[in-house]
Each structure stands twice: as C-alpha cells, then as structure tokens.
Design a protein around this motif. Sequence first.
Motif, PDB file in Angstrom:
ATOM      1  N   GLY A 274     -55.770  40.123   8.883  1.00  0.00           N
ATOM      2  CA  GLY A 274     -56.092  38.934   8.776  1.00  0.00           C
ATOM      3  C   GLY A 274     -56.682  38.450   9.859  1.00  0.00           C
ATOM      4  O   GLY A 274     -56.990  37.106  10.323  1.00  0.00           O
ATOM      5  N   HIS A 275     -57.156  39.292  10.824  1.00  0.00           N
ATOM      6  CA  HIS A 275     -57.914  38.766  12.231  1.00  0.00           C
ATOM      7  C   HIS A 275     -59.258  38.167  11.849  1.00  0.00           C
ATOM      8  O   HIS A 275     -60.043  39.081  11.131  1.00  0.00           O
ATOM      9  N   GLU A 276     -59.859  37.203  12.324  1.00  0.00           N
ATOM     10  CA  GLU A 276     -61.339  36.569  12.120  1.00  0.00           C
ATOM     11  C   GLU A 276     -61.460  35.939  13.477  1.00  0.00           C
ATOM     12  O   GLU A 276     -60.633  35.111  13.937  1.00  0.00           O
ATOM     13  N   CYS A 277     -62.608  36.159  14.213  1.00  0.00           N
ATOM     14  CA  CYS A 277     -62.968  35.485  15.171  1.00  0.00           C
ATOM     15  C   CYS A 277     -64.464  35.626  15.251  1.00  0.00           C
ATOM     16  O   CYS A 277     -65.068  36.561  14.903  1.00  0.00           O
ATOM     17  N   SER A 278     -65.081  34.723  16.070  1.00  0.00           N
ATOM     18  CA  SER A 278     -66.764  34.809  15.965  1.00  0.00           C
ATOM     19  C   SER A 278     -67.184  35.704  16.946  1.00  0.00           C
ATOM     20  O   SER A 278     -68.107  36.096  16.959  1.00  0.00           O
ATOM     21  N   PHE A 279     -66.247  36.444  17.790  1.00  0.00           N
ATOM     22  CA  PHE A 279     -66.643  37.538  18.638  1.00  0.00           C
ATOM     23  C   PHE A 279     -66.709  38.687  18.030  1.00  0.00           C
ATOM     24  O   PHE A 279     -67.413  39.785  18.577  1.00  0.00           O
ATOM     25  N   CYS A 280     -66.263  39.027  16.877  1.00  0.00           N
ATOM     26  CA  CYS A 280     -66.267  40.202  16.210  1.00  0.00           C
ATOM     27  C   CYS A 280     -67.077  40.415  14.716  1.00  0.00           C
ATOM     28  O   CYS A 280     -66.920  41.360  14.081  1.00  0.00           O
ATOM     29  N   THR A 281     -67.568  39.285  14.426  1.00  0.00           N
ATOM     30  CA  THR A 281     -68.286  39.155  13.064  1.00  0.00           C
ATOM     31  C   THR A 281     -69.156  40.276  13.178  1.00  0.00           C
ATOM     32  O   THR A 281     -69.436  40.846  11.972  1.00  0.00           O
ATOM     33  N   LEU A 295     -63.599  38.372  24.894  1.00  0.00           N
ATOM     34  CA  LEU A 295     -63.009  37.056  24.005  1.00  0.00           C
ATOM     35  C   LEU A 295     -62.413  37.647  22.769  1.00  0.00           C
ATOM     36  O   LEU A 295     -61.437  36.962  22.179  1.00  0.00           O
ATOM     37  N   HIS A 296     -63.074  38.456  22.210  1.00  0.00           N
ATOM     38  CA  HIS A 296     -62.333  38.956  20.728  1.00  0.00           C
ATOM     39  C   HIS A 296     -60.879  39.176  21.215  1.00  0.00           C
ATOM     40  O   HIS A 296     -59.820  39.121  20.318  1.00  0.00           O
ATOM     41  N   ASN A 297     -60.516  40.248  22.404  1.00  0.00           N
ATOM     42  CA  ASN A 297     -59.414  40.415  22.687  1.00  0.00           C
ATOM     43  C   ASN A 297     -58.512  39.358  23.009  1.00  0.00           C
ATOM     44  O   ASN A 297     -57.156  39.256  22.585  1.00  0.00           O
TER      45      ASN A 297
HETATM   46 ZN   LIG Z   1     -62.248  39.188  16.831  1.00  0.00          ZN
END
Ligand SMILES: [Zn+2]
Length: 337
Positions: A274-281, A295-297
């Motif tokens: 369920g992880h989502e963030c703008s740094f790993c899209t 920042l993803h970490n």
């Molecule tokens: Zn991420």
Amino acid sequence: MQFVASLTRGAAEIKRLIRHWNDSEDPRNPFANILVTPIFTPPSTLKLVRELKEEGVVKQVFFDSGGFFVQMGRISYEDMYWQLLHFYRSNPWGDWYTLPDYVPLSSDDEETCWHKVRQTADGSRLFYQELPYEIKAKALAVIQGRTIAQVDYCLETYLRTGPERWGFGSFGTNGKQSNANIVTEEAFILLNYVSEIAVSNNRHLHAFGVSTPPAIYLLNESRVDSFDSIGWMKTAGYGKVYLPFVRAYNITYRDKGARGMPPQVFEKLKIRSGHECSFCTDFRMLETSRTHRILHNLAVIQDMVDMIRERTFGDDLLQIMEEYASTYARLRSIAES
Ligand SMILES: [Zn+2]
C-alpha cells in the motif's frame, strides 16, 4: 511511537530535503523530531534547527552525545564530556539532552567492555549532577552493555539518579564505517529486558540508530517510545530503498543476485504494502536520484509509524516481512514472549 530524524549534516542539505518534501505536498512531517550531535554539527546547522523549531516545523530537538564519534576515534571520551557539558549549559532550547556515553566496540574484550559501561553509567551520574535544574528534567541517559549484568549496572545507576528518558544504544553495528545499526538477537533480548524495566518504572525508552522498516515494527513490539536513525539517508547513498515491512534492497543495479531488487518486484511490493509517494512514482528517477531515494525512504518510515500507531496493517504485511526481511521476522517471537 515517534520517529526522530538524525540530521548531523550541513544546513544547505537539510534545507534542500525539506524543500523537496514540501514540494511533494505530502501533508505529513518527517522532520517534526530531529536529532543532532551538537559537538559535531556545523554552527549553521544548529542555527537552522533552532530557527525551524521557532517556526514550528520542528517540534522536538534531541541532542546526541557524540558517543559514536568516540567509538570512531574522532574524539576522546573526556573531551566529549566537557564539550557537551559546556554546550548543554549554554543551550537551553533543546528538548532532550543525551548524557555522555562510551560505546563498546564489538571487538572489545570483556574487561574493556565493562570499563566503558562503568564509564557510561558513572560519568552520566556525575554529568547529570552538573546540569542546571531545567535541563535535568530533559536528560536522556544511555544504556550500554552486552550482558544483563552490564545493562543492570546502567539501570541501577539511572534509577537512583533520576533521568526520565533512557536510550538503548547497544545494537550490533553493520560494517566498519557504518553507523547503520542492525538488530541482532542478543541486542533484541537486551532491549526487551530494558523495556520491561522502563515500563514498570515509568521511563520513556529511546532506541538509537535503527530505522529499517522491519526494525521499526520490532521496536514497537518492544514498547519503545521513540527511535532515531540516519539509515534512510545513508542507505539511499548506497542505492538502497525501503518498503513497508521490507528491509533495504539495492535497486540501482540489476544483476546483484539475492541482494538486489528488480523493478517488477519493487512495483508489486508497492501494491501489496500500500505504499505510495511522489518520489517513487517514476522508478527511473528512484534508480538514478539519491534525493528521490532519501525522501522515498522517509515516506516509508512515516508509513510504518502511521500504520503502527493506527494498527492498520494486517497479516498480509507480516507475511511480506517473512518474505523480505526474514532475519527480522524471526525475532518477533522474542518480543512476544
Ligand atoms: Zn515511495
């Protein structure tokens, strides 16, 4: 449980990271609690941290002792003791003040280890007595030791002396130049022992230098109140990323065998966890940009803290931990017993 971002870095880098985080429009604030080692932090960083606290971006500032730098041979224990005392007396704006500790090396023999443990406990007691009244209430005493007897020596001293927050720092260290601590079985048994005594004596417990997602889960199982780490930044520098309940995996080069993680696996695990963030899209960006990995970490650590606080994870996440962090998964039974 609170995450404390260890940031003994240059002011420009800290500003840059905060700016990028804010640009992502993630409403969470991973910089709310910050740990710095004042005697090894550039004055410009201390000034920035103080300003961020005045602005309300930072809520709590933890001052670390610099015990890690004694361990690395960068400063003597005595010099750290006096520099720290001088700094603490003239800087009442912090929230937690770590007392001087003397970290045993894994290569130390029994006698040397005992010497450092006694120095940590007895030195902390003397140091505490020298502190102004208002800082005494914000003291954080560090427990060092490899055995129950050594840990007990610290605990007995601190129960008599009075600091209301204790720190546990005796995790195994991973590699010579690395302060990315790993949770060994021996250390985790000691942590659970300390935690039981902390809970029954109404003391807060802080874990120093651990932050991989499965370790965060374990720390919470052991009723730790706060933890700090710079692992999210260091590990990103080595090309590694976290995912919820997953240990750090390298994503920057492919044919690394068991230690690397191919993009397809990463994408699948993002959905499962369920992880989502703008740094790993964009996986390419994550692979090529250290800042994106950092920042993803941080976002993953924030996920862990939120999921644990709200108890919003199920057995499927623990299953991920079995599959992608098996050494940590095995330690679960120690916290449960
Ligand atoms: Zn991420």
